[in-house]
Design an enzyme around this catalytic site. Sequence first.
Site, PDB file in Angstrom:
ATOM      1  N   LYS A 262      -7.995 -12.289  -7.189  1.00 58.14           N
ATOM      2  CA  LYS A 262      -9.082 -12.373  -6.213  1.00 58.14           C
ATOM      3  C   LYS A 262     -10.167 -11.354  -6.518  1.00 58.14           C
ATOM      4  O   LYS A 262      -9.865 -10.244  -6.953  1.00 58.14           O
ATOM      5  CB  LYS A 262      -8.497 -12.046  -4.824  1.00 58.14           C
ATOM      6  CG  LYS A 262      -8.698 -13.113  -3.802  1.00 58.14           C
ATOM      7  CD  LYS A 262      -7.985 -12.783  -2.501  1.00 58.14           C
ATOM      8  CE  LYS A 262      -8.550 -11.580  -1.788  1.00 58.14           C
ATOM      9  NZ  LYS A 262      -8.183 -11.541  -0.357  1.00 58.14           N
TER      10      LYS A 262
ATOM     11  N   LYS B 202       0.833  -1.207   0.000  1.00 55.82           N
ATOM     12  CA  LYS B 202       0.000   0.000   0.000  1.00 55.82           C
ATOM     13  C   LYS B 202       0.865   1.254   0.000  1.00 55.82           C
ATOM     14  O   LYS B 202       0.531   2.241  -0.647  1.00 55.82           O
ATOM     15  CB  LYS B 202      -0.948   0.001   1.204  1.00 55.82           C
ATOM     16  CG  LYS B 202      -2.048  -1.038   1.112  1.00 55.82           C
ATOM     17  CD  LYS B 202      -3.099  -0.810   2.187  1.00 55.82           C
ATOM     18  CE  LYS B 202      -4.177  -1.892   2.168  1.00 55.82           C
ATOM     19  NZ  LYS B 202      -5.091  -1.786   3.318  1.00 55.82           N
TER      20      LYS B 202
ATOM     21  N   LYS C 156     -12.684  -5.557  -3.394  1.00 54.67           N
ATOM     22  CA  LYS C 156     -13.367  -4.253  -3.317  1.00 54.67           C
ATOM     23  C   LYS C 156     -12.573  -3.187  -4.037  1.00 54.67           C
ATOM     24  O   LYS C 156     -13.124  -2.180  -4.468  1.00 54.67           O
ATOM     25  CB  LYS C 156     -13.443  -3.807  -1.858  1.00 54.67           C
ATOM     26  CG  LYS C 156     -14.362  -4.571  -0.976  1.00 54.67           C
ATOM     27  CD  LYS C 156     -14.245  -3.946   0.427  1.00 54.67           C
ATOM     28  CE  LYS C 156     -14.703  -4.889   1.500  1.00 54.67           C
ATOM     29  NZ  LYS C 156     -14.043  -4.589   2.787  1.00 54.67           N
TER      30      LYS C 156
HETATM   31  P1  AMP Z   1     -11.326  -7.201   2.484  1.00 51.00           P
HETATM   32  O1  AMP Z   1     -12.409  -7.140   1.446  1.00 51.00           O
HETATM   33  O2  AMP Z   1      -9.964  -7.341   1.904  1.00 51.00           O
HETATM   34  O3  AMP Z   1     -11.449  -6.116   3.512  1.00 51.00           O
HETATM   35  O4  AMP Z   1     -11.529  -8.570   3.264  1.00 51.00           O
HETATM   36  C1  AMP Z   1     -12.495  -8.794   4.242  1.00 51.00           C
HETATM   37  C2  AMP Z   1     -12.630 -10.293   4.490  1.00 51.00           C
HETATM   38  O5  AMP Z   1     -13.178 -10.937   3.328  1.00 51.00           O
HETATM   39  C3  AMP Z   1     -11.311 -11.000   4.789  1.00 51.00           C
HETATM   40  O6  AMP Z   1     -11.527 -11.988   5.771  1.00 51.00           O
HETATM   41  C4  AMP Z   1     -10.936 -11.634   3.470  1.00 51.00           C
HETATM   42  O7  AMP Z   1     -10.162 -12.785   3.617  1.00 51.00           O
HETATM   43  C5  AMP Z   1     -12.294 -11.956   2.865  1.00 51.00           C
HETATM   44  N1  AMP Z   1     -12.208 -11.861   1.393  1.00 51.00           N
HETATM   45  C6  AMP Z   1     -11.992 -10.738   0.671  1.00 51.00           C
HETATM   46  N2  AMP Z   1     -11.993 -11.000  -0.644  1.00 51.00           N
HETATM   47  C7  AMP Z   1     -12.207 -12.333  -0.777  1.00 51.00           C
HETATM   48  C8  AMP Z   1     -12.316 -13.228  -1.906  1.00 51.00           C
HETATM   49  N3  AMP Z   1     -12.233 -12.790  -3.148  1.00 51.00           N
HETATM   50  N4  AMP Z   1     -12.545 -14.535  -1.662  1.00 51.00           N
HETATM   51  C9  AMP Z   1     -12.652 -14.979  -0.390  1.00 51.00           C
HETATM   52  N5  AMP Z   1     -12.562 -14.195   0.694  1.00 51.00           N
HETATM   53  C10 AMP Z   1     -12.344 -12.892   0.523  1.00 51.00           C
END
Ligand code: AMP
Length: 341
Positions: free
Chosen positions: A200, A113, A203
Site C-alpha cells: 500500500k 506496532k 505515510k
Molecule cells: P493512514 O494514512 O493509515 O493514517 O490512513 C488514513 C486513511 O487513509 C484511512 O482511512 C486509510 O484507509 C486511508 N488510506 C491510507 N493509505 C491508503 C492507500 N494506500 N490507499 C487507499 N486508502 C488509504
Amino acid sequence: MGRKRVLSGVQPTGALHLGNWVGAIRNWVALQHQHDTFFCVVDLHAITVPHDPALLARQTQQTAALYLACGIDPQLATVFVQSHVPAHSELCWLLNCITPLNWLERMIQFKEKASRQGSQTSVGLLDYPVLMAADILLYNADLVPVGNDQKQHLELARNIAQQRLNGQFAAAGATILNVPEPLIFPEGARVMSLTDGRNKMSKSDPNDNSRINLLDPPELVCKKIKRAKTDGAMGLTFDDPERPEAVNLLALYALLGHRSRAGAAAECGQMGWGQFKGMLSEVVVEALRPIQQRYGELMADPATLDHVLSRGRQQAEMVAQASLERVRTALGLTPRPPEIP
Ligand code: AMP
Ligand code: TRP
C-alpha cells in the site's frame, strides 16, 4: 428519519498522500451532502508512538487545511481537532474501565506496532482502539468510513458499545450510545506504492519516492512517476495479477483522468511505459492543482482556518458533552455541580 451521522478521522502523522485522498477524504467529500458529517484530525492518536512536538503541531494544521482544500465544506461538515474536545479523553477513560484488557491485546495493529517498539511500547498504543471507540461513540455515529485495516478497531468499538456499555449499564431495551457500522468503500480505493505494487502507498514508508503527497509540486510528481517501478512488458492492463505496478498505475490514470476502467485499458493497452508515464503525470498534476491552490490560499490566511476549527470545536463539543453525560450518569458518576454565579 433524520440524516445518518458519519464520523471519521486521519492522524496528522506525515503528509497526506494520494492514497489518503482516494481511499478516504474523497469519499468524505461525497458523504457531506447527504449525511450529518464530523471529520476530525486525530492528534491524540498520533502521540501513541514517539513523535516530534513541533512537527505534530504543524502537521495538525496542515491536515485540517488539506481536508478543506480537498473539498470538505465547513458549512456542511463539522471539522475539528480531536484534542480540542476533551470529552474524547474523558470518554476514553470511562470506556477503559469497562473494556477487558484481552480485547486490546489481540488487536493486529497493536501487535505489529508493539513488535517494532519493543520495551518502549506505550500504554497509549495499547489503548489506541479505545480512544478510537470514544471518538466514534461520542457522536453516536451511524457510519464510520474506514479502510480495511481499521475493520478490527471498528468491531471493537461496536463490542464496547453493545456488550459493555449498553449490555451492562442500560435499562432493559434501552441504549446509552449508538452502535456504529463500518462503511468500507469498494475496489479502486487502494492505491499501491510507486516502488512496489504489492504494498500500500503509506505515510510510514521511509522512501518518499514510494508515494505522491498531495502537496508535492508538479516537478516532483513527474520525477516520482518517472522513477516508479515498471516491468518489462509492453502495454498497460488490469488483467495480469503478475503486473501489480501496471494495474495500480492504470487504475490511478482511470480514476484521476475521469475515464472508465475499460476506457483507460483500451487507451493504454498497447502503449509503452514512457508514453504512459507522461500522460499519467499530467493527469495527477491536474488533479492535485486545485487542491494545492486552495491549500495555499488557506495557509496564507490562518484566521480562516482558525475560525473553522473553533466553530468545529464548538459544534463537536455540544454533541460530545451530551453523550459523555449519558455515560457518566449510567456509570454512576455524580452530576457535575453547577457553576456558582
Ligand atoms: P493512514 O494514512 O493509515 O493514517 O490512513 C488514513 C486513511 O487513509 C484511512 O482511512 C486509510 O484507509 C486511508 N488510506 C491510507 N493509505 C491508503 C492507500 N494506500 N490507499 C487507499 N486508502 C488509504
Ligand atoms: N485509526 C484510524 C486510522 O488510522 C484513525 C482514526 C482515529 C479514526 N479515530 C477514528 C477513523 C475514528 C475513524 C473514526 O485510519
